[in-house]
Design a protein around this motif. Structure first.
Motif, PDB file in Angstrom:
ATOM      1  N   ILE A  29      43.509  43.176  46.702  1.00 29.88           N
ATOM      2  CA  ILE A  29      44.178  42.369  45.417  1.00 29.88           C
ATOM      3  C   ILE A  29      44.086  42.977  44.491  1.00 29.88           C
ATOM      4  CG2 ILE A  29      44.102  39.687  44.899  1.00 29.88           C
ATOM      5  CD1 ILE A  29      43.236  39.004  47.340  1.00 29.88           C
ATOM      6  N   TYR A  30      42.785  43.345  43.652  1.00 27.79           N
ATOM      7  CA  TYR A  30      43.169  43.867  42.537  1.00 27.79           C
ATOM      8  C   TYR A  30      43.867  45.099  42.225  1.00 27.79           C
ATOM      9  CZ  TYR A  30      40.729  46.127  38.583  1.00 27.79           C
ATOM     10  OH  TYR A  30      40.800  47.118  37.296  1.00 27.79           O
ATOM     11  N   HIS A  31      44.935  45.686  43.987  1.00 28.01           N
ATOM     12  CA  HIS A  31      44.805  47.605  43.347  1.00 28.01           C
ATOM     13  C   HIS A  31      45.799  46.649  43.145  1.00 28.01           C
ATOM     14  CE1 HIS A  31      46.136  50.898  44.345  1.00 28.01           C
ATOM     15  NE2 HIS A  31      47.834  50.068  45.275  1.00 28.01           N
ATOM     16  N   PHE A  32      47.077  45.568  43.679  1.00 27.13           N
ATOM     17  CA  PHE A  32      48.344  45.179  43.614  1.00 27.13           C
ATOM     18  C   PHE A  32      48.567  44.278  42.389  1.00 27.13           C
ATOM     19  CE2 PHE A  32      48.085  46.770  48.044  1.00 27.13           C
ATOM     20  CZ  PHE A  32      49.918  46.927  48.253  1.00 27.13           C
ATOM     21  N   ASN A  33      47.569  43.407  41.902  1.00 22.83           N
ATOM     22  CA  ASN A  33      48.002  42.730  40.928  1.00 22.83           C
ATOM     23  C   ASN A  33      46.172  43.088  39.903  1.00 22.83           C
ATOM     24  OD1 ASN A  33      49.442  40.569  42.110  1.00 22.83           O
ATOM     25  ND2 ASN A  33      47.068  40.786  43.344  1.00 22.83           N
ATOM     26  N   GLN A  34      46.646  44.614  38.815  1.00 29.07           N
ATOM     27  CA  GLN A  34      45.232  44.307  38.055  1.00 29.07           C
ATOM     28  C   GLN A  34      45.295  44.875  36.921  1.00 29.07           C
ATOM     29  OE1 GLN A  34      44.997  49.100  37.651  1.00 29.07           O
ATOM     30  NE2 GLN A  34      44.723  49.471  40.097  1.00 29.07           N
ATOM     31  N   SER A  35      46.632  44.325  35.810  1.00 28.16           N
ATOM     32  CA  SER A  35      47.182  43.896  34.765  1.00 28.16           C
ATOM     33  C   SER A  35      46.973  42.196  34.757  1.00 28.16           C
ATOM     34  CB  SER A  35      48.743  44.047  34.851  1.00 28.16           C
ATOM     35  OG  SER A  35      49.285  43.165  35.996  1.00 28.16           O
ATOM     36  N   LEU A  41      39.724  38.816  33.373  1.00 26.30           N
ATOM     37  CA  LEU A  41      38.580  39.704  32.868  1.00 26.30           C
ATOM     38  C   LEU A  41      38.178  39.373  31.229  1.00 26.30           C
ATOM     39  CD1 LEU A  41      37.807  42.354  35.514  1.00 26.30           C
ATOM     40  CD2 LEU A  41      37.251  39.453  35.591  1.00 26.30           C
ATOM     41  N   ASP A  42      39.345  39.400  30.426  1.00 26.60           N
ATOM     42  CA  ASP A  42      39.462  39.398  29.413  1.00 26.60           C
ATOM     43  C   ASP A  42      38.828  37.785  28.678  1.00 26.60           C
ATOM     44  OD1 ASP A  42      39.713  42.272  29.087  1.00 26.60           O
ATOM     45  OD2 ASP A  42      42.049  41.696  28.624  1.00 26.60           O
ATOM     46  N   VAL A  43      38.322  37.649  28.752  1.00 29.31           N
ATOM     47  CA  VAL A  43      38.130  36.423  29.226  1.00 29.31           C
ATOM     48  C   VAL A  43      37.102  36.340  28.981  1.00 29.31           C
ATOM     49  CG1 VAL A  43      37.650  33.370  29.737  1.00 29.31           C
ATOM     50  CG2 VAL A  43      39.576  34.304  30.082  1.00 29.31           C
ATOM     51  N   GLY A  44      35.937  36.884  28.952  1.00 27.68           N
ATOM     52  CA  GLY A  44      33.919  37.803  29.356  1.00 27.68           C
ATOM     53  C   GLY A  44      34.129  38.255  28.593  1.00 27.68           C
ATOM     54  N   LYS A  45      35.259  39.071  27.078  1.00 26.42           N
ATOM     55  CA  LYS A  45      34.723  40.495  27.242  1.00 26.42           C
ATOM     56  C   LYS A  45      33.841  40.492  26.393  1.00 26.42           C
ATOM     57  CE  LYS A  45      37.750  38.535  23.104  1.00 26.42           C
ATOM     58  NZ  LYS A  45      39.256  38.691  22.023  1.00 26.42           N
ATOM     59  N   PHE A  51      30.395  39.312  33.409  1.00 25.98           N
ATOM     60  CA  PHE A  51      31.346  38.295  34.176  1.00 25.98           C
ATOM     61  C   PHE A  51      32.288  38.560  35.367  1.00 25.98           C
ATOM     62  CE2 PHE A  51      35.669  36.100  33.296  1.00 25.98           C
ATOM     63  CZ  PHE A  51      35.820  34.857  34.114  1.00 25.98           C
ATOM     64  N   SER A  52      33.533  40.136  34.846  1.00 24.03           N
ATOM     65  CA  SER A  52      33.022  40.954  36.368  1.00 24.03           C
ATOM     66  C   SER A  52      32.384  40.888  37.624  1.00 24.03           C
ATOM     67  CB  SER A  52      34.109  42.481  35.380  1.00 24.03           C
ATOM     68  OG  SER A  52      34.026  41.998  34.597  1.00 24.03           O
ATOM     69  N   GLY A  53      31.400  41.384  37.649  1.00 26.84           N
ATOM     70  CA  GLY A  53      30.549  41.418  38.672  1.00 26.84           C
ATOM     71  C   GLY A  53      30.461  40.146  39.649  1.00 26.84           C
ATOM     72  N   PHE A  54      30.204  38.665  38.540  1.00 23.22           N
ATOM     73  CA  PHE A  54      30.369  37.514  39.234  1.00 23.22           C
ATOM     74  C   PHE A  54      31.666  37.287  39.942  1.00 23.22           C
ATOM     75  CE2 PHE A  54      31.175  32.642  38.473  1.00 23.22           C
ATOM     76  CZ  PHE A  54      30.122  32.532  38.904  1.00 23.22           C
ATOM     77  N   VAL A  55      32.989  37.134  38.981  1.00 19.44           N
ATOM     78  CA  VAL A  55      34.343  37.583  39.415  1.00 19.44           C
ATOM     79  C   VAL A  55      34.266  37.520  41.666  1.00 19.44           C
ATOM     80  CG1 VAL A  55      37.008  38.054  39.546  1.00 19.44           C
ATOM     81  CG2 VAL A  55      35.502  36.585  37.796  1.00 19.44           C
ATOM     82  N   LEU A  56      34.186  39.381  41.348  1.00 14.83           N
ATOM     83  CA  LEU A  56      33.767  40.214  42.314  1.00 14.83           C
ATOM     84  C   LEU A  56      33.142  39.546  43.725  1.00 14.83           C
ATOM     85  CD1 LEU A  56      34.883  42.347  43.912  1.00 14.83           C
ATOM     86  CD2 LEU A  56      32.685  43.534  43.094  1.00 14.83           C
ATOM     87  N   LEU A  57      32.492  38.704  43.323  1.00  8.53           N
ATOM     88  CA  LEU A  57      31.286  38.247  44.024  1.00  8.53           C
ATOM     89  C   LEU A  57      31.501  37.365  45.206  1.00  8.53           C
ATOM     90  CD1 LEU A  57      28.152  38.219  45.695  1.00  8.53           C
ATOM     91  CD2 LEU A  57      27.229  37.728  43.680  1.00  8.53           C
ATOM     92  N   PHE A  58      31.763  36.112  43.915  1.00  6.12           N
ATOM     93  CA  PHE A  58      32.742  35.252  43.863  1.00  6.12           C
ATOM     94  C   PHE A  58      33.625  35.369  45.089  1.00  6.12           C
ATOM     95  CE2 PHE A  58      35.123  31.665  43.105  1.00  6.12           C
ATOM     96  CZ  PHE A  58      34.380  30.075  43.730  1.00  6.12           C
ATOM     97  N   GLY A  59      34.454  35.982  44.721  1.00  2.14           N
ATOM     98  CA  GLY A  59      36.213  36.117  45.250  1.00  2.14           C
ATOM     99  C   GLY A  59      35.674  36.681  46.502  1.00  2.14           C
ATOM    100  N   SER A  60      35.339  37.544  46.778  1.00  2.00           N
ATOM    101  CA  SER A  60      34.147  38.555  47.877  1.00  2.00           C
ATOM    102  C   SER A  60      33.856  36.940  49.212  1.00  2.00           C
ATOM    103  CB  SER A  60      33.444  39.304  47.642  1.00  2.00           C
ATOM    104  OG  SER A  60      33.721  40.517  46.693  1.00  2.00           O
ATOM    105  N   TYR A  61      33.197  36.392  48.302  1.00  2.00           N
ATOM    106  CA  TYR A  61      32.365  35.173  48.996  1.00  2.00           C
ATOM    107  C   TYR A  61      33.560  34.236  49.942  1.00  2.00           C
ATOM    108  CZ  TYR A  61      29.226  32.099  51.162  1.00  2.00           C
ATOM    109  OH  TYR A  61      28.815  30.824  51.823  1.00  2.00           O
ATOM    110  N   LEU A  62      34.440  34.151  48.589  1.00  2.00           N
ATOM    111  CA  LEU A  62      35.800  33.253  48.921  1.00  2.00           C
ATOM    112  C   LEU A  62      36.340  33.720  50.131  1.00  2.00           C
ATOM    113  CD1 LEU A  62      36.867  30.464  48.388  1.00  2.00           C
ATOM    114  CD2 LEU A  62      38.009  31.000  46.674  1.00  2.00           C
ATOM    115  N   LEU A  63      36.883  35.173  49.402  1.00  2.00           N
ATOM    116  CA  LEU A  63      37.525  35.103  50.653  1.00  2.00           C
ATOM    117  C   LEU A  63      37.195  35.653  52.197  1.00  2.00           C
ATOM    118  CD1 LEU A  63      39.695  38.256  48.096  1.00  2.00           C
ATOM    119  CD2 LEU A  63      40.892  36.005  49.014  1.00  2.00           C
ATOM    120  N   GLY A  64      36.004  36.284  52.060  1.00  6.32           N
ATOM    121  CA  GLY A  64      35.796  36.176  52.736  1.00  6.32           C
ATOM    122  C   GLY A  64      35.383  35.489  54.131  1.00  6.32           C
TER     123      GLY A  64
END
Length: 234
Positions: A29-35, A41-45, A51-64
Protein backbone atom coordinates in the motif's frame (compact mmCIF):
# COMPACT_ATOMS: atom_id res chain seq x y z
CA UNK A 1 -1.33 -18.60 37.56
CA UNK A 2 1.76 -20.58 36.52
CA UNK A 3 3.74 -19.17 33.61
CA UNK A 4 4.48 -21.65 30.87
CA UNK A 5 6.90 -20.81 28.05
CA UNK A 6 4.72 -22.74 25.62
CA UNK A 7 1.83 -20.32 26.23
CA UNK A 8 4.03 -17.35 25.28
CA UNK A 9 5.37 -19.26 22.28
CA UNK A 10 1.91 -19.98 20.95
CA UNK A 11 0.83 -16.36 21.33
CA UNK A 12 3.98 -15.20 19.51
CA UNK A 13 3.34 -17.65 16.68
CA UNK A 14 -0.22 -16.39 16.32
CA UNK A 15 1.04 -12.80 16.41
CA UNK A 16 3.50 -13.39 13.58
CA UNK A 17 0.83 -15.20 11.58
CA UNK A 18 -1.09 -11.91 11.66
CA UNK A 19 1.77 -9.41 11.54
CA UNK A 20 3.81 -10.80 8.66
CA UNK A 21 1.03 -10.81 6.02
CA UNK A 22 -0.11 -7.45 7.35
CA UNK A 23 3.38 -5.98 7.03
CA UNK A 24 3.61 -7.19 3.43
CA UNK A 25 0.25 -5.59 2.64
CA UNK A 26 1.28 -2.36 4.39
CA UNK A 27 4.46 -2.11 2.30
CA UNK A 28 2.50 -2.72 -0.90
CA UNK A 29 0.00 0.00 0.00
CA UNK A 30 2.83 2.38 0.82
CA UNK A 31 4.42 1.68 -2.58
CA UNK A 32 1.29 2.87 -4.38
CA UNK A 33 0.48 5.77 -2.02
CA UNK A 34 3.84 7.17 -0.95
CA UNK A 35 2.99 10.87 -1.25
CA UNK A 36 -0.27 10.62 0.70
CA UNK A 37 1.24 8.47 3.45
CA UNK A 38 4.33 10.68 3.73
CA UNK A 39 2.03 13.66 4.11
CA UNK A 40 0.21 11.91 6.92
CA UNK A 41 3.50 10.96 8.61
CA UNK A 42 4.57 14.61 8.58
CA UNK A 43 2.03 15.15 11.35
CA UNK A 44 4.53 13.57 13.74
CA UNK A 45 7.57 15.40 12.30
CA UNK A 46 8.91 16.19 15.78
CA UNK A 47 9.44 12.46 16.27
CA UNK A 48 8.85 11.09 12.80
CA UNK A 49 10.82 7.85 13.23
CA UNK A 50 8.76 6.76 16.23
CA UNK A 51 5.49 7.86 14.63
CA UNK A 52 6.32 6.04 11.39
CA UNK A 53 7.19 2.86 13.29
CA UNK A 54 3.94 3.05 15.26
CA UNK A 55 1.87 3.56 12.11
CA UNK A 56 3.61 0.62 10.40
CA UNK A 57 3.08 -1.65 13.40
CA UNK A 58 -0.56 -0.65 13.86
CA UNK A 59 -1.27 -0.80 10.14
CA UNK A 60 0.37 -4.22 9.85
CA UNK A 61 -1.66 -5.59 12.75
CA UNK A 62 -4.93 -4.16 11.42
CA UNK A 63 -4.32 -5.26 7.84
CA UNK A 64 -3.20 -8.66 9.11
CA UNK A 65 -6.55 -9.23 10.77
CA UNK A 66 -8.41 -8.08 7.64
CA UNK A 67 -6.37 -10.44 5.47
CA UNK A 68 -6.83 -13.26 7.98
CA UNK A 69 -10.59 -12.77 7.92
CA UNK A 70 -10.71 -12.78 4.12
CA UNK A 71 -8.34 -15.72 3.73
CA UNK A 72 -10.28 -17.76 6.32
CA UNK A 73 -12.89 -18.39 3.63
CA UNK A 74 -10.29 -20.55 1.85
CA UNK A 75 -10.78 -23.15 4.58
CA UNK A 76 -14.43 -23.63 3.62
CA UNK A 77 -14.22 -22.90 -0.08
CA UNK A 78 -10.93 -24.59 -1.04
CA UNK A 79 -9.32 -26.75 1.65
CA UNK A 80 -12.32 -28.64 3.01
CA UNK A 81 -13.75 -29.62 -0.41
CA UNK A 82 -10.35 -30.69 -1.79
CA UNK A 83 -8.52 -32.20 1.20
CA UNK A 84 -10.01 -35.67 0.75
CA UNK A 85 -8.99 -35.66 -2.91
CA UNK A 86 -5.48 -34.36 -2.28
CA UNK A 87 -4.74 -36.44 0.81
CA UNK A 88 -5.88 -40.06 0.59
CA UNK A 89 -4.63 -41.36 3.95
CA UNK A 90 -7.22 -40.97 6.73
CA UNK A 91 -5.97 -43.61 9.18
CA UNK A 92 -4.98 -41.11 11.88
CA UNK A 93 -8.30 -39.29 12.08
CA UNK A 94 -10.19 -42.59 12.12
CA UNK A 95 -8.02 -43.84 14.98
CA UNK A 96 -8.59 -40.62 16.95
CA UNK A 97 -12.35 -40.92 16.44
CA UNK A 98 -12.14 -44.50 17.70
CA UNK A 99 -10.14 -43.45 20.79
CA UNK A 100 -12.54 -40.61 21.47
CA UNK A 101 -15.58 -42.87 21.26
CA UNK A 102 -14.14 -45.80 23.22
CA UNK A 103 -12.36 -44.00 26.03
CA UNK A 104 -14.40 -40.83 26.45
CA UNK A 105 -17.84 -41.67 25.13
CA UNK A 106 -19.96 -39.37 23.03
CA UNK A 107 -20.59 -36.53 25.47
CA UNK A 108 -19.08 -34.07 22.98
CA UNK A 109 -20.36 -34.92 19.54
CA UNK A 110 -18.69 -33.65 16.36
CA UNK A 111 -21.53 -31.12 16.10
CA UNK A 112 -19.93 -29.17 18.96
CA UNK A 113 -16.25 -29.88 18.38
CA UNK A 114 -14.59 -31.81 15.56
CA UNK A 115 -11.78 -34.32 15.99
CA UNK A 116 -9.01 -31.81 15.27
CA UNK A 117 -10.24 -29.23 17.77
CA UNK A 118 -10.83 -31.95 20.34
CA UNK A 119 -7.26 -33.15 19.85
CA UNK A 120 -5.86 -29.63 20.21
CA UNK A 121 -7.91 -28.96 23.36
CA UNK A 122 -6.70 -32.20 24.90
CA UNK A 123 -3.07 -31.47 24.03
CA UNK A 124 -3.31 -27.93 25.40
CA UNK A 125 -4.64 -29.27 28.68
CA UNK A 126 -2.36 -32.28 29.13
CA UNK A 127 0.65 -31.81 26.80
CA UNK A 128 1.25 -28.08 26.18
CA UNK A 129 4.61 -28.63 24.46
CA UNK A 130 2.96 -30.89 21.90
CA UNK A 131 0.17 -28.34 21.45
CA UNK A 132 2.82 -25.67 20.76
CA UNK A 133 4.19 -27.72 17.86
CA UNK A 134 0.72 -28.19 16.41
CA UNK A 135 0.00 -24.47 16.74
CA UNK A 136 3.27 -23.65 14.98
CA UNK A 137 2.25 -25.66 11.93
CA UNK A 138 -1.19 -24.07 11.97
CA UNK A 139 0.32 -20.57 12.19
CA UNK A 140 2.53 -21.39 9.18
CA UNK A 141 -0.54 -22.45 7.24
CA UNK A 142 -2.30 -19.19 8.16
CA UNK A 143 0.70 -17.19 6.99
CA UNK A 144 0.75 -18.87 3.57
CA UNK A 145 -3.04 -18.63 3.39
CA UNK A 146 -2.80 -14.87 3.86
CA UNK A 147 0.15 -14.59 1.49
CA UNK A 148 -1.90 -16.31 -1.22
CA UNK A 149 -4.60 -13.64 -0.92
CA UNK A 150 -2.02 -10.84 -1.06
CA UNK A 151 -0.25 -12.26 -4.11
CA UNK A 152 -3.48 -12.81 -6.02
CA UNK A 153 -4.68 -9.25 -5.36
CA UNK A 154 -1.24 -7.86 -6.17
CA UNK A 155 -1.09 -9.89 -9.36
CA UNK A 156 -4.36 -8.44 -10.64
CA UNK A 157 -3.33 -4.91 -9.59
CA UNK A 158 -0.06 -5.21 -11.52
CA UNK A 159 -1.89 -6.80 -14.43
CA UNK A 160 -3.72 -3.53 -15.12
CA UNK A 161 -0.63 -1.36 -14.65
CA UNK A 162 0.78 -0.62 -18.09
CA UNK A 163 4.25 0.16 -16.73
CA UNK A 164 4.54 -3.18 -14.90
CA UNK A 165 6.36 -5.92 -16.79
CA UNK A 166 4.72 -9.28 -17.39
CA UNK A 167 7.47 -11.01 -15.43
CA UNK A 168 6.37 -9.27 -12.22
CA UNK A 169 2.75 -10.31 -12.76
CA UNK A 170 3.87 -13.87 -13.46
CA UNK A 171 6.02 -13.85 -10.32
CA UNK A 172 3.00 -12.78 -8.22
CA UNK A 173 0.84 -15.61 -9.52
CA UNK A 174 3.66 -18.14 -9.12
CA UNK A 175 4.11 -17.03 -5.51
CA UNK A 176 0.36 -17.35 -5.05
CA UNK A 177 0.46 -20.92 -6.35
CA UNK A 178 3.43 -21.72 -4.11
CA UNK A 179 1.62 -20.22 -1.12
CA UNK A 180 -1.45 -22.35 -1.81
CA UNK A 181 0.65 -25.53 -1.90
CA UNK A 182 2.41 -24.63 1.35
CA UNK A 183 -0.93 -23.72 2.94
CA UNK A 184 -2.32 -27.16 2.14
CA UNK A 185 0.79 -28.99 3.35
CA UNK A 186 1.17 -27.02 6.59
CA UNK A 187 -2.48 -27.34 7.47
CA UNK A 188 -2.35 -31.07 6.81
CA UNK A 189 0.84 -31.29 8.90
CA UNK A 190 -0.94 -29.53 11.76
CA UNK A 191 -3.89 -31.93 11.81
CA UNK A 192 -1.80 -35.06 11.35
CA UNK A 193 0.64 -34.03 14.09
CA UNK A 194 -2.23 -33.44 16.51
CA UNK A 195 -3.74 -36.84 15.71
CA UNK A 196 -0.37 -38.60 15.99
CA UNK A 197 0.27 -37.10 19.42
CA UNK A 198 -3.16 -38.20 20.64
CA UNK A 199 -2.66 -41.75 19.32
CA UNK A 200 0.82 -42.02 20.81
CA UNK A 201 -0.07 -40.65 24.25
CA UNK A 202 -3.25 -42.72 24.51
CA UNK A 203 -1.41 -45.91 23.55
CA UNK A 204 1.33 -45.07 26.05
CA UNK A 205 -1.18 -44.42 28.83
CA UNK A 206 -3.08 -47.63 28.08
CA UNK A 207 0.14 -49.66 28.33
CA UNK A 208 0.91 -48.07 31.70
CA UNK A 209 -2.57 -48.96 32.95
CA UNK A 210 -2.24 -52.57 31.76
CA UNK A 211 1.26 -53.10 33.12
CA UNK A 212 0.27 -53.82 36.78
CA UNK A 213 -2.28 -56.37 35.59
CA UNK A 214 0.26 -58.06 33.34
CA UNK A 215 2.79 -58.14 36.18
CA UNK A 216 0.30 -59.78 38.56
CA UNK A 217 -0.66 -62.39 35.99
CA UNK A 218 3.00 -63.14 35.34
CA UNK A 219 3.69 -63.64 39.05
CA UNK A 220 0.68 -65.90 39.45
CA UNK A 221 1.64 -68.03 36.43
CA UNK A 222 5.27 -68.32 37.55
CA UNK A 223 4.49 -69.38 41.12
CA UNK A 224 0.88 -70.52 41.00
CA UNK A 225 1.65 -73.54 43.18
CA UNK A 226 2.82 -71.32 46.05
CA UNK A 227 0.31 -68.43 45.82
CA UNK A 228 -3.27 -69.00 46.80
CA UNK A 229 -5.08 -66.07 45.25
CA UNK A 230 -8.44 -67.30 46.58
CA UNK A 231 -7.35 -67.36 50.21
CA UNK A 232 -8.89 -64.76 52.46
CA UNK A 233 -6.48 -62.42 54.30
CA UNK A 234 -5.98 -63.22 57.98
Amino acid sequence: MDFKPSNLYISLVDLFAILLPGAIAALVIYHFNQSAINGFLDVGKDNKAFFSGFVLLFGSYLLGHIISQISAYLDDWVYDPLKDKVFKDHKCVKKVMEIRANRYGNEMTPVYVNSYKWSVFKLQKEYPDAAAEVERYMADSKFFRGLFVIMVILGFVFLFQSVIKAKIVLACFLLAAFSMVRYFKKRRKSTETAYQYIIFTEELNSKKEDKPKETLLALVSMDKNKIDITASPK
